[in-house]
Every structure is written in structure tokens, then in C-alpha cells.
Design a protein around this motif. Structure first.
Motif, mmCIF file in Angstrom:
data_model
loop_
_atom_site.group_PDB
_atom_site.id
_atom_site.type_symbol
_atom_site.label_atom_id
_atom_site.label_comp_id
_atom_site.label_asym_id
_atom_site.label_seq_id
_atom_site.Cartn_x
_atom_site.Cartn_y
_atom_site.Cartn_z
ATOM 1 N N THR A 162 0.848 -1.182 0.000
ATOM 2 C CA THR A 162 0.000 0.000 0.000
ATOM 3 C C THR A 162 0.884 1.231 0.000
ATOM 4 O O THR A 162 1.818 1.343 0.785
ATOM 5 C CB THR A 162 -0.910 0.010 1.244
ATOM 6 O OG1 THR A 162 -1.762 -1.136 1.197
ATOM 7 C CG2 THR A 162 -1.762 1.260 1.268
ATOM 8 N N ASP A 194 -9.393 -0.585 -5.221
ATOM 9 C CA ASP A 194 -8.969 0.378 -4.202
ATOM 10 C C ASP A 194 -7.669 -0.116 -3.579
ATOM 11 O O ASP A 194 -7.422 -1.332 -3.535
ATOM 12 C CB ASP A 194 -10.036 0.558 -3.118
ATOM 13 C CG ASP A 194 -9.916 1.910 -2.421
ATOM 14 O OD1 ASP A 194 -10.596 2.861 -2.853
ATOM 15 O OD2 ASP A 194 -9.118 2.027 -1.463
ATOM 16 N N GLU A 195 -6.853 0.835 -3.084
ATOM 17 C CA GLU A 195 -5.604 0.440 -2.445
ATOM 18 C C GLU A 195 -5.794 0.112 -0.974
ATOM 19 O O GLU A 195 -4.858 -0.358 -0.320
ATOM 20 C CB GLU A 195 -4.555 1.552 -2.587
ATOM 21 C CG GLU A 195 -4.863 2.820 -1.833
ATOM 22 C CD GLU A 195 -3.775 3.873 -2.015
ATOM 23 O OE1 GLU A 195 -2.905 3.693 -2.879
ATOM 24 O OE2 GLU A 195 -3.816 4.866 -1.283
ATOM 25 N N SER A 196 -6.999 0.325 -0.444
ATOM 26 C CA SER A 196 -7.278 0.030 0.960
ATOM 27 C C SER A 196 -8.092 -1.247 1.084
ATOM 28 O O SER A 196 -9.232 -1.322 0.623
ATOM 29 C CB SER A 196 -8.058 1.193 1.602
ATOM 30 O OG SER A 196 -8.602 0.798 2.852
ATOM 31 N N ARG A 197 -7.514 -2.269 1.713
ATOM 32 C CA ARG A 197 -8.241 -3.499 1.953
ATOM 33 C C ARG A 197 -9.450 -3.252 2.851
ATOM 34 O O ARG A 197 -10.521 -3.844 2.675
ATOM 35 C CB ARG A 197 -7.300 -4.534 2.581
ATOM 36 C CG ARG A 197 -7.986 -5.809 3.075
ATOM 37 C CD ARG A 197 -8.797 -6.499 1.998
ATOM 38 N NE ARG A 197 -7.975 -6.969 0.903
ATOM 39 C CZ ARG A 197 -8.470 -7.410 -0.244
ATOM 40 N NH1 ARG A 197 -9.780 -7.386 -0.452
ATOM 41 N NH2 ARG A 197 -7.664 -7.843 -1.197
ATOM 42 N N LEU A 219 -12.276 -2.009 0.737
ATOM 43 C CA LEU A 219 -12.821 -3.061 -0.121
ATOM 44 C C LEU A 219 -13.659 -4.063 0.660
ATOM 45 O O LEU A 219 -14.599 -4.653 0.114
ATOM 46 C CB LEU A 219 -11.689 -3.790 -0.839
ATOM 47 C CG LEU A 219 -11.014 -3.043 -1.990
ATOM 48 C CD1 LEU A 219 -9.843 -3.862 -2.517
ATOM 49 C CD2 LEU A 219 -11.994 -2.740 -3.116
ATOM 50 N N THR A 244 -13.828 -7.271 -6.607
ATOM 51 C CA THR A 244 -12.941 -6.295 -5.990
ATOM 52 C C THR A 244 -11.489 -6.652 -6.262
ATOM 53 O O THR A 244 -11.126 -7.835 -6.328
ATOM 54 C CB THR A 244 -13.176 -6.206 -4.472
ATOM 55 O OG1 THR A 244 -12.950 -7.485 -3.868
ATOM 56 C CG2 THR A 244 -14.593 -5.738 -4.167
ATOM 57 N N HIS A 304 -7.604 -5.414 -4.953
ATOM 58 C CA HIS A 304 -6.807 -4.635 -4.009
ATOM 59 C C HIS A 304 -5.506 -4.230 -4.687
ATOM 60 O O HIS A 304 -4.620 -5.073 -4.904
ATOM 61 C CB HIS A 304 -6.535 -5.465 -2.759
ATOM 62 C CG HIS A 304 -5.723 -4.751 -1.725
ATOM 63 N ND1 HIS A 304 -4.825 -5.388 -0.899
ATOM 64 C CD2 HIS A 304 -5.664 -3.441 -1.393
ATOM 65 C CE1 HIS A 304 -4.258 -4.526 -0.097
ATOM 66 N NE2 HIS A 304 -4.744 -3.325 -0.388
#
Length: 239
Positions: free
Chosen positions: A3, A74-77, A80, A88, A90
């Protein structure tokens, strides 16, 4: 897959704060607003959308309800984990390469205003890399005087207040912007870096990666539909 820590971005308030300063619980509370209607009016019914920076699914879920198929990135687990009904992925947007193309690619949340021009180009190149030859990119850009008309606030019909507290110069044409979200039971703040772009600068940034504006979709010109400047063209990665 790591991340990316976003320098100059931070947030406060209850719950998990992502590396770009977004509060996960806040984004599960924010309403979708008019965004799903704008998207639905601009693209073919039932299209397959690639949503870059989907967050907690604020717009994803209404689009699914309207019959679209969505691949949500999205870069945020933690973000998501709140998304339901969509595929989805990651990943940081800049690094994304799914090896396939989509009818529609969405780059919302003012991501095109990344403070680093190289990051902005990488975001837009990801859009192009995943765009079908006859597809379109939907981009959300900041409104006119967005950085100069501060402080300002609005009360949302859902019962919370949004304040743009300040936009302070941070060097090289970039501003550090602070927003506050006040609910009856909690308050969150988010500080992030943003590079203002005039309409000409915005269109020039698109041209850099082989995109052109098809239409400004809203009266305030914050939502834009773009397509490949040359149908079937590909954009080479920088050396």
C-alpha cells in the motif's frame, strides 16, 4: 502488493484511516448523491465498469442496483471489505494491469488532481490501458474556484455538515486542503494535497495520454466523459 503511503495526506476521527487520509467509517456513511445518475445517463445500460478508487462502495452499490457490472479497485483493503456484489481488486491504481478492457473506466473522487504530475499521468494511463477501443472514461474534476472559495460549508440532507476548512499553498502549484465532516455523533477530518487544474490544463493532461473530452456532463463541468483521441490507439509507457 504494498500500500502506497501518501505523503501530505492524513485524517482524524473514529475507526481506520487509510494512507490517503480517508476514514473508512466516514465513507460508509456518505450518501452516493447524484453521481450514479450522472454515470447512468452517460454510458450504455448494463455496461461493465472499472471503478478506480471505489472506497467503501458509495457509488459502486447504486451502480450495481442499476444493472451495471462493476470491477471495483482500491488500495485500501479495509475499504474493499465494505464492498458487496462487485468483483474487488486490491491495488494502487497506478500499478493496476488486469490484462483486459472495459466499456467504461471511472476515475472519480478528484483523483485527477494528484499533486504529483507523474502520479496523475500514471492514473490516466491506467484508464487508457483498461479502456475498450470504443469505450469511455468518466472523470470527476474539481469545480471552478474550488481552492479559492474557502472556507465554505454545506449541510447535507442526510443530516451532516461538510466544511472545506482551508486550502493552503504547499509549493509547486499544489495546495494542502483540509475538509471536516461533522455528524451528530462523530467528526472526521481529512487533509490532502491537490493540484488545481484549469479547464485548459485538464484537457492538456488528457491529451498527454491520448484522451480527448467528449462532453462535460454536468453544469459545473465537474464530471467529464472522455475517449481515445485516436480510436484503437495505444499509449506507450514512459521509458
Amino acid at each position: 502488493m504494498g500500500t502506497i503511503r501518501r505523503a501530505g495526506h492524513r485524517g482524524t476521527g473514529p475507526g481506520t484511516i487509510t494512507p490517503d487520509g480517508c476514514a473508512v467509517e466516514l465513507y460508509t456513511r456518505l450518501p452516493a448523491g447524484t453521481e450514479p445518475d450522472v454515470v447512468a445517463a452517460a454510458v450504455p445500460a448494463g455496461a461493465h465498469l472499472l471503478e478506480l478508487g471505489c472506497g467503501a462502495g458509495r457509488v459502486t452499490h447504486p451502480l450495481l442496483e442499476r444493472g451495471f457490472t462493476v470491477t471495483a479497485v482500491d488500495e485500501s483493503r479495509e475499504m474493499l471489505d465494505r464492498v458487496r456484489g462487485a468483483r474487488t481488486v486490491h491495488s494502487p491504481i497506478e500499478d493496476l494491469d488486469l490484462g483486459t478492457t472495459f466499456d467504461v473506466v471511472m476515475l472519480a473522487s478528484f483523483l485527477v488532481h494528484a499533486s504529483d504530475a507523474a502520479v496523475r499521468r500514471a492514473l490516466l494511463r491506467t484508464c487508457v490501458r483498461h479502456l475498450a477501443a470504443t469505450g469511455c472514461v468518466l472523470i470527476q474534476r474539481e469545480g471552478e474556484a474550488w481552492h479559492t472559495h474557502v472556507p465554505r460549508e454545506r449541510v447535507d440532507p442526510a443530516g451532516f455538515t461538510v466544511r472545506i476548512v482551508s486550502a493552503e499553498p504547499a509549493g509547486d502549484g499544489v495546495n494542502s486542503v483540509t475538509a471536516a465532516y461533522e455528524f451528530p455523533d462523530a467528526t472526521w477530518t481529512q487533509t490532502f494535497l491537490s493540484r488545481p487544474l484549469t479547464r485548459e490544463q485538464f484537457e492538456g493532461a488528457l491529451a498527454e495520454v491520448g484522451l480527448k473530452v467528449d462532453a462535460y456532463l454536468t453544469a459545473d463541468r465537474t464530471w467529464v466523459r472522455a475517449s481515445l483521441a485516436v480510436q484503437g490507439a495505444s499509449v506507450k509507457s514512459p521509458l
